[in-house]
Design a protein around this motif. Structure first.
Motif, short mmCIF file in Angstrom:
data_model
loop_
_atom_site.label_atom_id
_atom_site.label_comp_id
_atom_site.label_asym_id
_atom_site.label_seq_id
_atom_site.Cartn_x
_atom_site.Cartn_y
_atom_site.Cartn_z
N ALA A 18 -35.65 -24.44 -25.31
CA ALA A 18 -36.78 -24.41 -26.25
C ALA A 18 -37.05 -23.00 -26.76
N VAL A 19 -36.98 -22.01 -25.87
CA VAL A 19 -37.25 -20.62 -26.27
C VAL A 19 -36.15 -20.13 -27.21
N VAL A 20 -34.89 -20.43 -26.90
CA VAL A 20 -33.79 -20.01 -27.77
C VAL A 20 -33.90 -20.70 -29.12
N ALA A 21 -34.21 -22.00 -29.13
CA ALA A 21 -34.33 -22.74 -30.39
C ALA A 21 -35.46 -22.18 -31.24
N LYS A 22 -36.56 -21.80 -30.61
CA LYS A 22 -37.71 -21.27 -31.35
C LYS A 22 -37.38 -19.97 -32.06
N ALA A 23 -36.39 -19.25 -31.58
CA ALA A 23 -36.01 -17.95 -32.16
C ALA A 23 -35.14 -18.10 -33.41
N ARG A 24 -34.75 -19.31 -33.76
CA ARG A 24 -33.88 -19.47 -34.93
C ARG A 24 -34.65 -19.29 -36.21
N PRO A 25 -34.00 -18.92 -37.30
CA PRO A 25 -32.55 -18.71 -37.41
C PRO A 25 -32.17 -17.34 -36.84
N TRP A 26 -30.98 -17.30 -36.29
CA TRP A 26 -30.45 -16.06 -35.74
C TRP A 26 -29.63 -15.40 -36.82
N LEU A 29 -28.78 -13.89 -31.47
CA LEU A 29 -28.66 -15.07 -30.61
C LEU A 29 -28.65 -14.65 -29.14
N LEU A 30 -27.89 -13.60 -28.84
CA LEU A 30 -27.84 -13.12 -27.46
C LEU A 30 -29.18 -12.51 -27.04
N ALA A 31 -29.90 -11.90 -27.97
CA ALA A 31 -31.24 -11.38 -27.68
C ALA A 31 -32.19 -12.54 -27.37
N ALA A 32 -32.04 -13.65 -28.09
CA ALA A 32 -32.85 -14.84 -27.81
C ALA A 32 -32.54 -15.36 -26.41
N ASN A 33 -31.27 -15.33 -26.02
CA ASN A 33 -30.90 -15.72 -24.65
C ASN A 33 -31.59 -14.82 -23.64
N ALA A 34 -31.52 -13.52 -23.85
CA ALA A 34 -32.13 -12.56 -22.91
C ALA A 34 -33.63 -12.78 -22.82
N ALA A 35 -34.30 -12.98 -23.96
CA ALA A 35 -35.74 -13.22 -23.96
C ALA A 35 -36.08 -14.52 -23.25
N ALA A 36 -35.28 -15.55 -23.49
CA ALA A 36 -35.51 -16.84 -22.84
C ALA A 36 -35.33 -16.70 -21.33
N MET A 37 -34.27 -16.01 -20.91
CA MET A 37 -34.04 -15.84 -19.47
C MET A 37 -35.20 -15.08 -18.83
N ALA A 38 -35.71 -14.06 -19.51
CA ALA A 38 -36.81 -13.27 -18.96
C ALA A 38 -38.08 -14.10 -18.81
N SER A 39 -38.22 -15.15 -19.62
CA SER A 39 -39.43 -15.96 -19.59
C SER A 39 -39.41 -17.09 -18.57
N LEU A 40 -38.26 -17.32 -17.93
CA LEU A 40 -38.15 -18.47 -17.04
C LEU A 40 -38.92 -18.28 -15.75
N THR A 41 -39.63 -19.33 -15.35
CA THR A 41 -40.33 -19.36 -14.07
C THR A 41 -39.32 -19.72 -12.97
N ALA A 42 -39.76 -19.72 -11.74
CA ALA A 42 -38.89 -20.11 -10.63
C ALA A 42 -38.40 -21.55 -10.82
N ASP A 43 -39.27 -22.44 -11.26
CA ASP A 43 -38.85 -23.83 -11.51
C ASP A 43 -37.82 -23.90 -12.64
N ASP A 44 -38.04 -23.11 -13.69
CA ASP A 44 -37.08 -23.08 -14.80
C ASP A 44 -35.72 -22.56 -14.33
N LEU A 45 -35.73 -21.54 -13.46
CA LEU A 45 -34.47 -21.03 -12.92
C LEU A 45 -33.74 -22.10 -12.11
N ARG A 46 -34.50 -22.90 -11.35
CA ARG A 46 -33.88 -24.01 -10.61
C ARG A 46 -33.25 -25.00 -11.58
N ASP A 47 -33.94 -25.29 -12.68
CA ASP A 47 -33.36 -26.18 -13.70
C ASP A 47 -32.05 -25.59 -14.24
N ALA A 48 -32.04 -24.29 -14.49
CA ALA A 48 -30.85 -23.64 -15.03
C ALA A 48 -29.71 -23.66 -14.02
N MET A 49 -30.02 -23.44 -12.75
CA MET A 49 -28.98 -23.43 -11.72
C MET A 49 -28.43 -24.83 -11.46
#
Length: 167
Positions: free
Chosen positions: A34-42, A48-68
């Motif tokens: 959702a965070v990466v999509a909200k950053a469009r258009p790239w 696009l990679l900056a959107a990834n970095a920003a999205a990763m920085a915003s993830l909670t512990a639960d979000d990190l579990r979802d990612a893993m």
């Protein structure tokens, strides 16, 4: 992950449901997608990679579990999953003793942290991954969570590059 590269323009023009599906193939965290999509258009790869970095920085512990949750255990790529097999190519043909050590070290790590050991495995050997696993096992949970966040960012960068027809 899809084998068909997309252009940034095609990704930016995708409808919300299609873009979410594509992004969830890169990273299984709905919040990340959702965070990466909200950053469009790239405007370019870097945005696009900056959107990834920003999205990763915003993830909670639960979000990190979802990612893993979208990642295979190191030493056991998901059968039939070309992305998993490509990313863990460093374990192919390795001696069974090393795989056994990886299995044991993974089990100890998972018992301590409650999730799979996550590392950007692209370009790493099985022995290198085992060494990193052993080096990170003594970490406290907070330190390890930040290392995992950075490793996920690296993995996502590689996957996003492939998605848009890069490396």
């Amino acid at each position: 992950m899809t084998n068909h590269p997309h252009t940034l323009d095609a990704l930016a023009a995708a409808d919300a449901a299609e873009l979410q599906e594509i992004l969830l193939e890169v990273c299984s965290s709905p919040r990340w997608a959702a965070v990466v999509a909200k950053a469009r258009p790239w405007s370019d790869r870097e945005s696009l990679l900056a959107a990834n970095a920003a999205a990763m920085a915003s993830l909670t512990a639960d979000d990190l579990r979802d990612a893993m949750a979208g990642h295979a255990r190191i030493g056991k790529p998901k059968a039939g999953d070309a992305t998993s097999e490509r990313e863990q190519a460093g374990i192919q043909g390795v001696d069974q003793a090393v795989l056994d050590e990886l299995h044991q070290a993974n089990a100890a790590y998972e018992a301590k942290f409650g999730h799979v050991f996550l590392i950007c495995a692209t370009g790493r050997t099985a022995v290198g991954m085992l060494t990193a696993l052993r080096e990170r096992h003594p970490n406290d949970a907070a330190t390890e969570a930040e290392i995992v966040r950075e490793e996920l960012r690296k993995i996502n960068d590689i996957r996003l590059d492939r998605l848009i027809g890069g490396s």
